[in-house]
Design a protein around this motif. Structure first.
Motif, short mmCIF file in Angstrom:
data_model
loop_
_atom_site.label_atom_id
_atom_site.label_comp_id
_atom_site.label_asym_id
_atom_site.label_seq_id
_atom_site.Cartn_x
_atom_site.Cartn_y
_atom_site.Cartn_z
N THR A 17 0.86 -1.11 -0.03
CA THR A 17 -0.06 0.13 0.24
C THR A 17 0.84 1.15 -0.17
N PRO A 18 0.25 2.44 -0.38
CA PRO A 18 1.27 3.57 -0.30
C PRO A 18 1.76 3.94 1.06
N GLY A 19 3.18 4.14 0.99
CA GLY A 19 3.93 4.54 2.15
C GLY A 19 4.60 3.54 2.71
N TYR A 20 4.56 2.21 1.98
CA TYR A 20 5.27 0.95 2.49
C TYR A 20 6.50 1.26 2.12
N ILE A 21 7.03 1.54 0.88
CA ILE A 21 8.59 1.84 0.68
C ILE A 21 9.25 2.99 1.48
N GLU A 22 8.50 3.94 1.80
CA GLU A 22 9.12 4.96 2.54
C GLU A 22 9.18 4.54 4.19
N ALA A 23 8.10 3.96 4.59
CA ALA A 23 8.27 3.24 6.21
C ALA A 23 9.29 2.28 6.36
N MET A 24 9.66 1.58 5.18
CA MET A 24 10.95 0.44 5.36
C MET A 24 12.04 1.30 4.93
N GLY A 25 12.15 2.39 4.50
CA GLY A 25 13.27 3.02 4.03
C GLY A 25 14.16 2.43 2.95
N ILE A 26 13.29 1.79 1.96
CA ILE A 26 13.76 1.12 0.78
C ILE A 26 14.27 2.59 -0.04
N PRO A 27 15.49 2.58 -0.58
CA PRO A 27 15.81 3.86 -1.41
C PRO A 27 15.17 3.41 -2.89
N LEU A 28 14.74 4.98 -3.36
CA LEU A 28 14.13 5.07 -4.42
C LEU A 28 15.13 5.46 -5.49
N ARG A 29 15.54 4.76 -6.37
CA ARG A 29 16.62 4.94 -7.37
C ARG A 29 16.25 5.63 -8.56
N ARG A 30 14.96 5.49 -9.26
CA ARG A 30 14.43 6.16 -10.30
C ARG A 30 12.99 6.19 -10.08
N GLY A 31 12.37 7.33 -10.87
CA GLY A 31 10.96 7.34 -11.14
C GLY A 31 10.35 7.92 -9.69
N ARG A 32 9.34 7.26 -9.42
CA ARG A 32 8.34 7.43 -7.99
C ARG A 32 8.12 6.31 -7.54
N SER A 33 7.30 6.45 -6.38
CA SER A 33 6.96 5.25 -5.67
C SER A 33 5.61 5.36 -5.73
N ILE A 34 4.99 4.21 -5.23
CA ILE A 34 3.28 3.94 -5.08
C ILE A 34 2.59 4.71 -4.48
N THR A 35 1.74 5.55 -4.82
CA THR A 35 0.78 6.62 -4.13
C THR A 35 -0.81 6.12 -4.21
N ALA A 36 -1.18 6.89 -3.28
CA ALA A 36 -2.83 6.68 -3.37
C ALA A 36 -3.49 6.61 -4.81
N GLU A 37 -2.85 7.53 -5.60
CA GLU A 37 -3.60 7.69 -6.89
C GLU A 37 -3.51 6.15 -7.55
N PRO A 107 -4.96 -8.81 -8.78
CA PRO A 107 -6.09 -9.69 -8.50
C PRO A 107 -6.37 -10.83 -7.63
N TYR A 108 -5.35 -11.37 -6.96
CA TYR A 108 -5.32 -12.18 -6.02
C TYR A 108 -5.05 -11.80 -4.57
N PRO A 109 -5.83 -11.60 -3.63
CA PRO A 109 -5.51 -10.95 -2.56
C PRO A 109 -4.54 -11.91 -1.63
N ASP A 110 -3.83 -11.54 -0.87
CA ASP A 110 -2.93 -12.15 -0.07
C ASP A 110 -3.71 -12.63 1.35
N SER A 111 -3.60 -13.67 1.63
CA SER A 111 -4.16 -14.24 2.75
C SER A 111 -3.61 -13.63 4.18
N ASP A 112 -2.40 -13.07 3.97
CA ASP A 112 -1.64 -12.75 5.25
C ASP A 112 -1.03 -11.19 4.99
N MET A 113 -1.09 -10.48 5.68
CA MET A 113 -0.51 -8.97 5.39
C MET A 113 0.39 -8.60 6.61
N ILE A 114 1.17 -7.70 6.51
CA ILE A 114 1.99 -7.22 7.44
C ILE A 114 1.93 -5.63 7.55
N LEU A 115 1.69 -5.35 8.67
CA LEU A 115 1.45 -3.70 9.09
C LEU A 115 2.88 -2.99 9.44
#
Length: 230
Positions: A17-37, A107-115
């Protein structure tokens, strides 16, 4: 296009979901991350890691290109960004091809999720509030546990720490045995040379001279042993 679908490369998929990449501190090398859009009705997008980019598009900028994952019936997704490689399963695992898609666009929802929560201060203090926030939305959700990132990293290192500690203990035991063996050999040798030492001191040898002689003999034996070991 791949002539034989069986030859298609594989990669690990993560629905986020939006914010995961930023919360985990994963570096963004090019382009943009996933957003609410990037919601369910928006054009499908994908984030790929650096290893994915270099293997599929070597020497090229993959942002803006399209790729199909999951089979010919899956939609074409536009690469919107490239992120750093992440070792999700353990610090000792090799780097793998990875991609991230918006969870609502898979299209295939995950049975387990991590917050994932990024905190200032003690992250464990947020655990009770996080549980209550989840249950306020859906009470029947089963929460299996919570852990700070330091604990997750510690658990990964624990698998190596035990054998390394065991190896270290054996090394210390070997060193002690070698020291005891050298001490016993030196004590036996000096006992055998007690008469000689007495004559030397009677002729004017100083205690320091006798001590240096014993140390020189001990160091010679240790040096011979170390050379033979190498």
């Amino acid at each position: 296009p791949i002539a034989n679908p069986a030859d298609a490369p594989s990669a690990f998929r993560y629905g986020v979901t939006p914010g995961y990449i930023e919360a985990m501190g994963i570096p963004l090398r090019r382009g943009r991350s996933i957003t609410a859009e990037d919601h369910a009705n928006a054009p499908p997008v994908i984030l790929i890691n650096e290893l994915f980019a270099t293997r599929i598009w070597p020497g090229e900028d993959p942002t803006g290109k399209f790729i199909q994952v999951g089979g010919p019936e899956s939609p074409w997704r536009m690469v919107v960004g490239v992120v750093g490689n992440v070792r999700h399963e353990g610090l000792d695992e090799p780097e793998k091809m990875q991609f991230y898609v918006p969870e609502t666009q898979w299209p295939y929802p995950d049975s387990d999720m991590i917050l994932t929560l990024r905190a200032v201060g003690n992250p464990e203090a947020l655990a009770p509030s996080a549980r209550e926030a989840i249950w306020s939305v859906r009470r029947n959700v089963r929460i299996t546990g919570a852990a700070a990132m330091d604990q997750v990293i510690g658990a990964s290192l624990a698998q190596r720490r035990f054998p390394m500690m065991t190896l270290g203990l054996f090394a210390i035991a070997a060193l002690l045995l070698a020291a005891l063996g050298l001490y016993g050999l030196m004590a036996f040798t000096l006992t055998q040379r007690a008469t000689e030492i007495g004559i030397r001191m009677a002729l004017g040898a100083q205690p320091g001279d006798v001590l240096r002689m014993a140390l020189r003999q001990g160091m010679s034996l240790a040096g011979i042993g170390a050379t033979h070991q190498r």
